[in-house]
Design a protein around this motif. Structure first.
Motif, short mmCIF file in Angstrom:
data_model
loop_
_atom_site.label_atom_id
_atom_site.label_comp_id
_atom_site.label_asym_id
_atom_site.label_seq_id
_atom_site.Cartn_x
_atom_site.Cartn_y
_atom_site.Cartn_z
N VAL A 41 63.63 89.87 46.40
CA VAL A 41 64.63 89.48 45.40
C VAL A 41 65.76 88.69 46.06
CG1 VAL A 41 66.37 90.37 43.79
CG2 VAL A 41 64.07 91.34 43.81
N ALA A 42 66.19 89.13 47.24
CA ALA A 42 67.25 88.41 47.96
C ALA A 42 66.77 87.01 48.34
CB ALA A 42 67.67 89.20 49.20
N TRP A 43 65.52 86.89 48.74
CA TRP A 43 64.99 85.58 49.11
C TRP A 43 64.96 84.63 47.91
CZ3 TRP A 43 64.36 82.57 53.03
CH2 TRP A 43 63.59 81.42 52.89
N ILE A 44 64.52 85.15 46.76
CA ILE A 44 64.49 84.32 45.55
C ILE A 44 65.90 83.84 45.21
CG2 ILE A 44 64.07 84.37 43.05
CD1 ILE A 44 61.50 84.15 44.63
N GLY A 45 66.89 84.70 45.39
CA GLY A 45 68.28 84.30 45.15
C GLY A 45 68.82 83.36 46.20
N ALA A 46 68.26 83.42 47.41
CA ALA A 46 68.76 82.58 48.50
C ALA A 46 68.21 81.16 48.48
CB ALA A 46 68.42 83.23 49.85
N VAL A 47 67.10 80.94 47.80
CA VAL A 47 66.49 79.61 47.79
C VAL A 47 67.44 78.54 47.26
CG1 VAL A 47 64.61 78.21 46.80
CG2 VAL A 47 64.12 80.43 47.81
N PRO A 48 68.12 78.73 46.12
CA PRO A 48 69.06 77.70 45.67
C PRO A 48 70.24 77.50 46.63
CG PRO A 48 68.56 79.19 43.88
CD PRO A 48 67.96 79.78 45.11
N VAL A 49 70.66 78.58 47.28
CA VAL A 49 71.75 78.46 48.26
C VAL A 49 71.30 77.63 49.45
CG1 VAL A 49 73.25 79.75 49.82
CG2 VAL A 49 72.80 80.62 47.52
N LEU A 50 70.10 77.90 49.94
CA LEU A 50 69.56 77.11 51.04
C LEU A 50 69.38 75.65 50.65
CD1 LEU A 50 66.92 79.64 52.41
CD2 LEU A 50 69.13 79.04 53.43
N ALA A 51 68.96 75.42 49.41
CA ALA A 51 68.80 74.05 48.94
C ALA A 51 70.15 73.33 48.90
CB ALA A 51 68.15 74.04 47.55
N ALA A 52 71.19 74.01 48.43
CA ALA A 52 72.52 73.38 48.40
C ALA A 52 73.02 73.10 49.80
CB ALA A 52 73.49 74.28 47.65
N LEU A 53 72.78 74.01 50.73
CA LEU A 53 73.16 73.76 52.12
C LEU A 53 72.40 72.57 52.69
CD1 LEU A 53 73.38 77.36 53.59
CD2 LEU A 53 75.23 75.70 53.39
N TRP A 54 71.12 72.50 52.39
CA TRP A 54 70.29 71.38 52.86
C TRP A 54 70.87 70.06 52.35
CZ3 TRP A 54 65.42 71.44 55.47
CH2 TRP A 54 64.83 70.19 55.58
N VAL A 55 71.16 70.01 51.06
CA VAL A 55 71.69 68.79 50.46
C VAL A 55 73.04 68.43 51.08
CG1 VAL A 55 72.61 67.79 48.32
CG2 VAL A 55 70.42 68.98 48.31
N ALA A 56 73.90 69.42 51.25
CA ALA A 56 75.23 69.17 51.79
C ALA A 56 75.16 68.57 53.19
CB ALA A 56 76.05 70.45 51.80
N VAL A 57 74.26 69.09 54.01
CA VAL A 57 74.17 68.62 55.40
C VAL A 57 73.35 67.33 55.50
CG1 VAL A 57 73.27 69.21 57.68
CG2 VAL A 57 74.50 70.92 56.33
N ALA A 58 72.18 67.31 54.85
CA ALA A 58 71.25 66.20 55.03
C ALA A 58 71.73 64.89 54.40
CB ALA A 58 69.89 66.56 54.47
N THR A 59 72.51 64.97 53.35
CA THR A 59 72.90 63.73 52.66
C THR A 59 74.35 63.32 52.92
OG1 THR A 59 73.53 64.88 50.63
CG2 THR A 59 71.23 64.17 50.82
N TRP A 60 75.01 63.98 53.86
CA TRP A 60 76.42 63.69 54.11
C TRP A 60 76.65 62.21 54.44
CZ3 TRP A 60 80.79 65.88 52.93
CH2 TRP A 60 81.95 65.44 53.53
N ASN A 61 75.82 61.63 55.27
CA ASN A 61 76.00 60.22 55.65
C ASN A 61 75.42 59.24 54.63
OD1 ASN A 61 77.35 60.78 58.05
ND2 ASN A 61 75.43 61.09 59.14
N LYS A 62 74.51 59.70 53.78
CA LYS A 62 73.87 58.82 52.81
C LYS A 62 74.60 58.80 51.47
CE LYS A 62 69.45 60.07 54.72
NZ LYS A 62 68.30 60.89 54.48
N ASP A 63 74.94 59.96 50.97
CA ASP A 63 75.56 60.07 49.65
C ASP A 63 76.61 61.18 49.70
OD1 ASP A 63 76.24 60.09 47.00
OD2 ASP A 63 74.21 60.44 46.24
#
Length: 87
Positions: A41-63
């Motif tokens: 259950v914690a993992w299912i809840g963590a997936v959107p958080v991990l996705a937001a972290l991914w977007v925040a870090v990976a797209t910082w220089n692009k968008d």
């Protein structure tokens, strides 16, 4: 696969399916090992958080706007978590 922007432009196409299936596997194992239910259950809840972290870090220089939006979403989650603790 194309590089055209979509509503998931900051995410790799494998992130949500992989996170979902890991959660399904954990919840499936929880049938045999009930202690894993909380982890699943914690993992299912963590997936959107991990996705937001991914977007925040990976797209910082692009968008930068997309990265800031992801960081604001995370800040909102943190705020809800702490306010919930006060209630």
């Amino acid at each position: 696969m194309t590089d055209s922007p979509t509503e998931v432009s900051g995410l790799p196409s494998w992130l949500y399916p992989a996170g979902f299936w890991v959660g399904v596997a954990l919840l499936g194992l929880a049938v045999l090992f009930p202690d894993l239910a909380a982890v699943g259950v914690a993992w299912i809840g963590a997936v959107p958080v991990l996705a937001a972290l991914w977007v925040a870090v990976a797209t910082w220089n692009k968008d930068r706007r997309l990265s800031v939006a992801a960081l604001l979403a995370l800040a909102g989650l943190v705020t809800v978590f702490f306010v919930k603790q006060l209630i």
